[in-house]
Motif scaffolding. Structure first.
Motif, PDB file in Angstrom:
ATOM      1  N   PHE A 294      37.467  43.451  32.211  1.00  0.00           N
ATOM      2  CA  PHE A 294      37.642  44.007  33.556  1.00  0.00           C
ATOM      3  C   PHE A 294      36.314  44.522  34.097  1.00  0.00           C
ATOM      4  N   LEU A 373      40.607  36.807  35.788  1.00  0.00           N
ATOM      5  CA  LEU A 373      41.305  37.369  34.627  1.00  0.00           C
ATOM      6  C   LEU A 373      40.448  38.384  33.870  1.00  0.00           C
ATOM      7  N   GLY A 376      36.442  42.747  36.908  1.00  0.00           N
ATOM      8  CA  GLY A 376      36.993  43.941  37.528  1.00  0.00           C
ATOM      9  C   GLY A 376      36.891  43.847  39.035  1.00  0.00           C
ATOM     10  N   ALA A 377      36.955  44.996  39.688  1.00  0.00           N
ATOM     11  CA  ALA A 377      36.975  45.011  41.142  1.00  0.00           C
ATOM     12  C   ALA A 377      35.653  44.517  41.743  1.00  0.00           C
TER      13      ALA A 377
END
Lengths: 429, 348
Positions: A294, A373, A376-377
């Motif tokens: 992430f 997948l 992250g943001a």
């Protein structure tokens, strides 16, 4: 029959044009026959490649061209509210238009609502300004009920926004096609009321940064692949055949495995309670799970793993053809092995390096599943934003514009690579 | 009332049998969100309908959105006959003429449908909800409100959220003290949007974003997050079927309808419409809850739902206290603008 240049010599002007000699005629006829035969031959050759050309045109070039055309087309208004659109194109764009235009608006709204096209127009207008959709829908509902004496005061009374020049300016812009609006939006710019191009406010500026991020992620992945792939390719090319074949399996098997499977495998390995973190904490190296997923780290690990075989295979195929004689010669002339490697071996493998880098970089530019997948943001790549515009926002114009930029970037990088390495020197597999 | 309902069902069954001969070979192409919902719909609705009418089902799953439907419509080759849709998609699709108009009269008695669950083009199939869930075996104290979701002091750990401003913005405002009733009024102002982002800022570093519904229970099971926003059916499914120690928090649940729509160009539109009528009958409508914790959209169906099951439903009185109905029209108007700000906020 050989063509005779003397027949047309400047010293014999009498023959020119009016009375061509028999020999000249024959030459011309022969030339014509020759040309005809040639043309037939090339036509036959063309016919053989015709299926391929048709295939390429219909499945590759035409769809891409159509997608790119969407980035400047703006047909929703013209299709859904044709009369108003025509009136607005002719309108000078100052202030608020008069009663006739308002009447056309009312008539077209009514008609578009009945034909089921109002939603498309409303969605299009909402791209330009939030809540335009509800303005159109509300007005259309009101218009269906009765016919007032004059439309202009009636509609303005219904919603004060109909009295705003801004509303009408946006409608006029939406009625014009082709427009550069989507292409501008793809670069976080817009046409402001004064008629000049300006950047959108910072809190609405998404795409420029996303492009930079995409390029920087792709470049990092390319460099990582090169650093990891070059020694492996060298090993593959220089080991005895039996061992190298075995080692090759380690490159080929992941290459054959589906992208999704490999990405999911990394998801399992990297997560906080995953294999790698459990191992680290078991060895007492960490007390808290290390953030491997992430975030950018996860994206780079995943993409590098997926794209590494392309780099290795491209370099390997070139290394295989490098003759060991040059290295031996360099060493026998007294070069240090390192100097020989850097000055003799590496330059000979450059076409493979170029091919690998180009391949990895271009493939990375369009990556979608792995960053979504494992990232992250702050790791969204441009293809994720294109997918969002295509699937959820249904703004295919903007999706087309963003895709157009992606195609242009790829072309520019192709040009740069071609200049540096020479595409004709590339070899794959 | 019961007898009249039974009569209704019986007459429908007769109708279905009468038409079965002519439709014997028909196959409906159904598109759903897949996963646990599709499995439940198969058992509760598709199989009984096949038995009654001979019409078989071919299923396909998708992640929502209208892109594919719109492309099929433009190409004049619609291969879908029945689509499972979210509210905002059902509204937009109807506005854009992508769905066939639905004749409400064929549904029979509709007065008991929850208001707003039958539209011009679509019929609600069930009520689902966005809640948040936690792993009871891992948290020391049980969180009870949406405020706890935003409280990193009391409940340390990562939070899983759907990568979309929808529901997330609503929760941020409610956790910041806005009454659930006023949430869309506040969110409609620029100051309200700022307020929501400011509240989200407080947990931003601890958020793990997910995109497809199946990821949510997975994140919780993997221990990647302490609490996760999720669709209530998925959490219930994981708790009941996979015996996970997951608990749902219903405070400020955001509920929504799920819809059946028939594409404008559907090749088996009549059979699809008949299916919608048959699954909307109270008994059939309630049957879904046997397999997944989604509620029927009509009051007459509640009597057929297992008493114990009721507690798992979004519409159970105990769960419904501070429930917010998603305002699909608000999102249809503002999705573009808020989405853009959301994207920028994500990367800041």
């Amino acid at each position: 029959m050989p063509a005779s240049p003397h027949a047309r010599s400047p010293g014999n002007p009498g023959n020119h044009g009016t009375h061509p000699s028999a020999e000249g005629l024959a030459t011309a006829a022969a030339r014509q026959t020759y040309r005809r035969v040639q043309r037939h031959a090339s036509m036959r050759a063309l016919l053989l490649t015709l299926p391929l050309i048709v295939f390429l045109l219909s499945t590759f070039i035409a769809p891409i061209a159509m997608l790119l055309a969407r980035s400047v087309q703006n047909h929703e208004m013209a299709d859904g509210m044709p009369h108003l659109a025509r009136a607005l194109v002719a309108w000078d764009g100052n202030g608020v238009p008069g009663e006739t235009t308002f009447a056309l608006l009312a008539a077209d709204l009514k008609q578009a609502r009945e034909s089921g096209q109002l939603g498309t127009v409303a969605r299009r207008m909402n791209f330009a300004q939030p809540e335009f959709r509800s303005l159109l829908m509300r007005t259309a509902r009101a218009v269906g009920d009765d016919t007032p004496a004059a439309w202009k005061p009636a509609l303005i009374e219904l919603d004060a926004r109909w009295d705003s020049p801004e509303t009408w300016r946006l409608l006029k812009r939406a009625a014009t096609s082709p427009t550069p609006d989507y292409l501008l939006a793809g670069m976080d710019a817009q046409v402001i009321p004064q008629g000049t191009v300006a950047s959108v406010p910072d809190n609405a500026s998404v795409y420029r940064e996303a492009f930079l991020r995409t390029i920087s992620i792709s470049a990092t992945v390319t460099i990582l692949c090169l650093i990891l792939g070059y020694p492996v390719a060298w090993l593959l090319a220089n080991l005895p055949e039996k061992q190298s074949h075995r080692l090759m399996l380690f490159v080929i098997v992941p290459f054959w495995t589906s992208l999704l499977v490999r990405t999911t495998a990394w998801y399992v390995l990297l997560q906080p309670g995953g294999v790698i973190n459990s191992l680290l904490s078991m060895l007492g190296l960490t007390s808290h799970p290390v953030a491997l997923i992430f975030n950018r780290t996860g994206v780079l690990i995943g993409m590098t793993h997926v794209l590494l075989p392309y780099m290795i295979l491209a370099i390997y195929s070139v290394m295989k053809s490098v003759s060991p004689i040059y290295m031996r010669a360099a060493k026998s002339l007294g070069a240090h092995p390192f100097t020989a490697f850097v000055r003799i071996y590496i330059p000979q493998t450059l076409p493979g390096v170029g091919a690998g880098c180009f391949l990895v970089f271009v493939l990375a530019l369009g990556y979608y599943i792995t960053p979504s997948l494992l990232g992250g943001a702050g790791d969204e790549m441009i293809s994720q934003l294109i997918a969002m515009q295509t699937n959820t926002q249904l703004n295919w114009g903007l999706a087309g514009a963003l895709s157009a930029y992606l195609v242009i970037f790829t072309a520019v990088f192709y040009f740069i690579f071609n200049r540096i390495v020479g595409i004709d020197r590339l070899r794959f597999g | 009332m019961r007898t009249s309902l039974k009569l209704h069902c019986a007459s429908l069954a007769v109708l279905a049998f009468a038409t079965s001969a002519s439709h014997a070979a028909e196959t409906l192409n159904v598109v759903t969100f897949g996963g646990a919902f599709e499995a439940a719909a198969k058992k509760a609705w598709f199989e009984p309908f096949t038995q009654a009418s001979g019409v078989t089902f071919a299923t396909e799953s998708y992640d929502g959105g209208l892109a594919k439907l719109s492309a099929m419509e433009q190409a004049k080759n619609t291969t879908w006959d029945l689509i499972d849709m979210e509210t905002n998609d059902a509204i937009t699709a109807c506005d854009e003429g992508l769905l066939k108009k639905f004749d409400k009269k064929t549904l029979g008695k509709t007065s008991d449908f929850i208001s707003g669950s039958i539209s011009e083009c679509a019929v609600a199939s069930m009520v689902w909800s966005t809640i948040y869930a936690y792993d009871a075996s891992k948290l020391k104290a049980a969180p009870t409100s949406v405020n706890d979701f935003f409280d990193l002091q009391k409940f340390p750990g990562k939070r899983g959220l759907r990568k979309s401003p929808k529901v997330t913005m609503e929760w941020a405002l409610i956790a910041d003290g806005v009454d659930p009733k006023d949430v869309y009024k506040v969110l409609a102002t620029p100051a309200g949007v700022d307020r929501a982002f400011k509240k989200l800022d407080t947990i931003k570093k601890n958020i793990v974003w997910w995109e497809s519904g199946a990821q949510a229970p997975q994140l919780l099971a993997d221990g990647a997050v302490a609490m996760v926003q999720a669709y209530n059916g998925r959490i219930d499914d994981a708790a009941k079927k996979d015996k996970k120690p997951f608990k749902a928090v219903w405070d400020a649940q955001v509920y929504d309808f799920e819809w059946w729509g028939v594409p404008a160009g559907a090749k088996h539109a009549d059979a699809a419409a008949k299916f919608i009528v048959s699954q909307a009958q109270p008994k059939a409508s309630a049957d879904l809850s046997k397999y997944i914790a989604y509620a029927p959209p009509r009051k007459d169906a509640i009597q057929y739902v297992d008493k114990q099951r009721l507690a798992d439903m979004p519409t159970a009185p105990e769960n419904f206290k501070r429930a917010v109905q998603i305002n699909a029209n608000f999102w249809a108007d503002n999705a573009d603008a808020i989405n853009k700000r959301f994207q920028v906020w994500l990367t800041q």
